[in-house]
Write an enzyme that holds these catalytic residues in place. Structure first.
Site, mmCIF file in Angstrom:
data_model
loop_
_atom_site.group_PDB
_atom_site.id
_atom_site.type_symbol
_atom_site.label_atom_id
_atom_site.label_comp_id
_atom_site.label_asym_id
_atom_site.label_seq_id
_atom_site.Cartn_x
_atom_site.Cartn_y
_atom_site.Cartn_z
ATOM 1 N N GLY B 24 0.826 -1.176 0.046
ATOM 2 C CA GLY B 24 0.009 -0.137 -0.096
ATOM 3 C C GLY B 24 0.870 1.273 -0.134
ATOM 4 O O GLY B 24 0.663 2.173 -0.693
ATOM 5 N N ASP B 45 10.462 -6.970 -1.348
ATOM 6 C CA ASP B 45 9.043 -7.620 -0.743
ATOM 7 C C ASP B 45 8.954 -9.218 -0.994
ATOM 8 O O ASP B 45 9.656 -9.658 -1.969
ATOM 9 C CB ASP B 45 7.746 -7.278 -1.459
ATOM 10 C CG ASP B 45 6.521 -6.895 -0.885
ATOM 11 O OD1 ASP B 45 5.862 -5.972 -0.487
ATOM 12 O OD2 ASP B 45 6.055 -8.225 -0.334
ATOM 13 N N LEU B 54 -5.748 -4.995 -4.393
ATOM 14 C CA LEU B 54 -5.736 -4.038 -5.277
ATOM 15 C C LEU B 54 -6.548 -2.783 -5.214
ATOM 16 O O LEU B 54 -6.260 -1.707 -5.809
ATOM 17 C CB LEU B 54 -6.604 -4.839 -6.571
ATOM 18 C CG LEU B 54 -5.846 -6.148 -7.174
ATOM 19 C CD1 LEU B 54 -6.369 -6.569 -8.144
ATOM 20 C CD2 LEU B 54 -4.219 -5.663 -7.509
ATOM 21 N N ARG B 56 -5.844 -0.514 -3.160
ATOM 22 C CA ARG B 56 -4.809 0.453 -2.582
ATOM 23 C C ARG B 56 -3.608 0.073 -2.988
ATOM 24 O O ARG B 56 -2.615 0.893 -3.272
ATOM 25 C CB ARG B 56 -4.641 0.301 -1.013
ATOM 26 C CG ARG B 56 -4.239 -1.041 -0.379
ATOM 27 C CD ARG B 56 -4.566 -1.273 1.016
ATOM 28 N NE ARG B 56 -4.037 -2.239 1.478
ATOM 29 C CZ ARG B 56 -4.405 -3.635 1.258
ATOM 30 N NH1 ARG B 56 -5.708 -3.827 0.542
ATOM 31 N NH2 ARG B 56 -3.802 -4.810 1.728
ATOM 32 N N ASN B 114 5.694 -3.921 9.529
ATOM 33 C CA ASN B 114 5.738 -4.553 10.821
ATOM 34 C C ASN B 114 6.889 -3.925 11.708
ATOM 35 O O ASN B 114 7.939 -3.328 10.892
ATOM 36 C CB ASN B 114 6.129 -6.073 10.673
ATOM 37 C CG ASN B 114 7.270 -6.378 9.719
ATOM 38 O OD1 ASN B 114 8.246 -6.576 10.469
ATOM 39 N ND2 ASN B 114 7.274 -6.468 8.555
ATOM 40 N N CYS B 156 13.990 7.414 19.169
ATOM 41 C CA CYS B 156 13.775 8.459 19.920
ATOM 42 C C CYS B 156 12.501 8.862 20.098
ATOM 43 O O CYS B 156 12.034 9.537 21.267
ATOM 44 C CB CYS B 156 14.567 9.887 19.414
ATOM 45 S SG CYS B 156 16.263 9.527 19.085
ATOM 46 N N CYS B 170 -3.332 -3.187 10.299
ATOM 47 C CA CYS B 170 -4.270 -3.254 9.096
ATOM 48 C C CYS B 170 -4.724 -4.458 8.888
ATOM 49 O O CYS B 170 -6.024 -4.607 8.605
ATOM 50 C CB CYS B 170 -3.456 -2.630 8.136
ATOM 51 S SG CYS B 170 -2.889 -0.781 8.032
ATOM 52 N N CYS B 230 21.165 6.249 18.511
ATOM 53 C CA CYS B 230 21.912 7.678 17.859
ATOM 54 C C CYS B 230 22.334 8.327 19.145
ATOM 55 O O CYS B 230 22.571 9.759 18.688
ATOM 56 C CB CYS B 230 20.728 8.440 16.655
ATOM 57 S SG CYS B 230 19.363 9.039 17.878
#
Lengths: 76, 252
Positions: B24, B45, B54, B56, B114, B156, B170, B230
């Protein structure tokens, strides 16, 4: 104590919590598990087990989705 | 456009972008980076196209059902702009393969679905100095932020991923079909800005989009000096980090 809680994307609320309340308690007070939000004070997340010592916090919800997922129909 | 011009167009053509996720969010990202003329697109992927995608995932078509998404997305790019060099990896980005996939790219677009992938990309890219255009969606809401060396990282903002099952996704709740189009276009915008070194990227700011209210809200956030990735005393590698559930960084 009274804390102003701004849940980003939602409303801002004034919440009364016990003097020894933690930020996890504050998250629960606005309807969220501490697992699903970051409570931010001055732009930085605060540990959920830390006692509340800020008069105003911002709550950011953690969202997961991105690539896959199911279809959602138009709202009724 | 004065801010881009032939020099900017050449800069895009010489750029290499990595898109993690061809679903998406990844669909509009791939579409607009290809249309913009980003010279090399790497698409990662592990999934195949399903008919329910389909509504989205607009780089895939009905005839692609059952086909690996990286193949379908690559064919889409070839049709749109045959000058783009497309590299595909039909896999998930994991701790084991991230060092083979990420280096060599000028920008990473996190269009994953994820937390382990999201935290892995944040950690690895920050240690390697690679910027990320981040996006996430849920039902009618989206979040976008840009993570660059020197600015705050995703940890952070959200130090650790939640335990599995504590945050709805979703797959469980659904997503408004057009939502990832909006959010993915914002990520593509940020990626192009980073590649052009133009404008004011969304660094230290989380953009929150509510499609139902049609509102955009920006929440500022800061670099955490104690951040394990960081901060002032950050880890040197991801070796000690597990990317299975909460993605916690160990104390030692």
């Amino acid at each position: 104590m009274r804390v102003t809680v701004e849940v980003v994307g939602e409303e801002t609320r004034n919440v009364d919590v016990a003097a020894d309340a933690t930020y996890a308690d504050l998250a629960r007070a606005v309807g969220y598990s501490p697992h699903e939000v970051s409570v931010m004070v001055d732009g930085s997340p605060v540990p959920e087990d830390q006692p509340v010592d800020a008069g105003r916090v911002r709550v950011l919800r953690l969202i997961k989705g991105g690539s896959s997922g199911a279809t959602l129909g138009p709202p009724s | 456009m004065d801010d881009v011009g032939p020099e900017g167009q050449k800069r895009l053509l010489d750029s290499r972008a990595l898109v993690v996720g061809a679903g998406g969010l990844g669909s509009p990202v791939i579409q607009y980076l290809a249309a913009a003329g980003v010279g090399r697109l790497t698409i990662v992927d592990d999934d195949v196209v399903e008919r329910s995608n389909l509504q989205r995932q607009t780089v895939h078509a009905d005839a692609d059902v059952g086909r690996p998404k990286v193949e379908s997305a690559s064919a889409f790019v070839a049709d749109l702009n045959p000058d783009i060099d497309v590299v595909t990896h039909r896999t998930r980005v994991t701790k084991e393969n991230v060092a083979d996939i990420v280096p060599g790219h000028d920008v990473v677009v996190d269009a994953s679905d994820n937390f382990p992938t999201r935290y892995l990309l944040n950690d690895f890219c920050r240690l390697q100095g690679v910027p990320i255009a981040h996006g996430a969606i849920y039902k009618f809401e989206g979040q976008v932020t840009t993570l660059v060396p020197g600015g705050p990282c995703y940890r952070c903002l959200f130090p650790e991923a939640p335990e599995p099952g504590t945050v709805p996704d979703c797959a469980a709740t659904g997503v408004l079909g057009v939502l990832p189009g909006t959010v993915g276009c914002l990520q593509a915008t940020e990626a192009v800005k980073l590649l052009l070194d133009a404008g004011d990227p969304l660094v230290g700011r989380l953009l929150f989009y509510d499609a139902m209210d049609m509102t955009f809200e920006t929440a500022p956030y800061q670099r955490n000096p104690e951040c394990p990735i960081c901060g002032d005393d950050h880890v040197d590698s991801i070796d000690g980090i597990e990317y299975t559930s909460a993605c916690a960084v160990g104390a030692d």
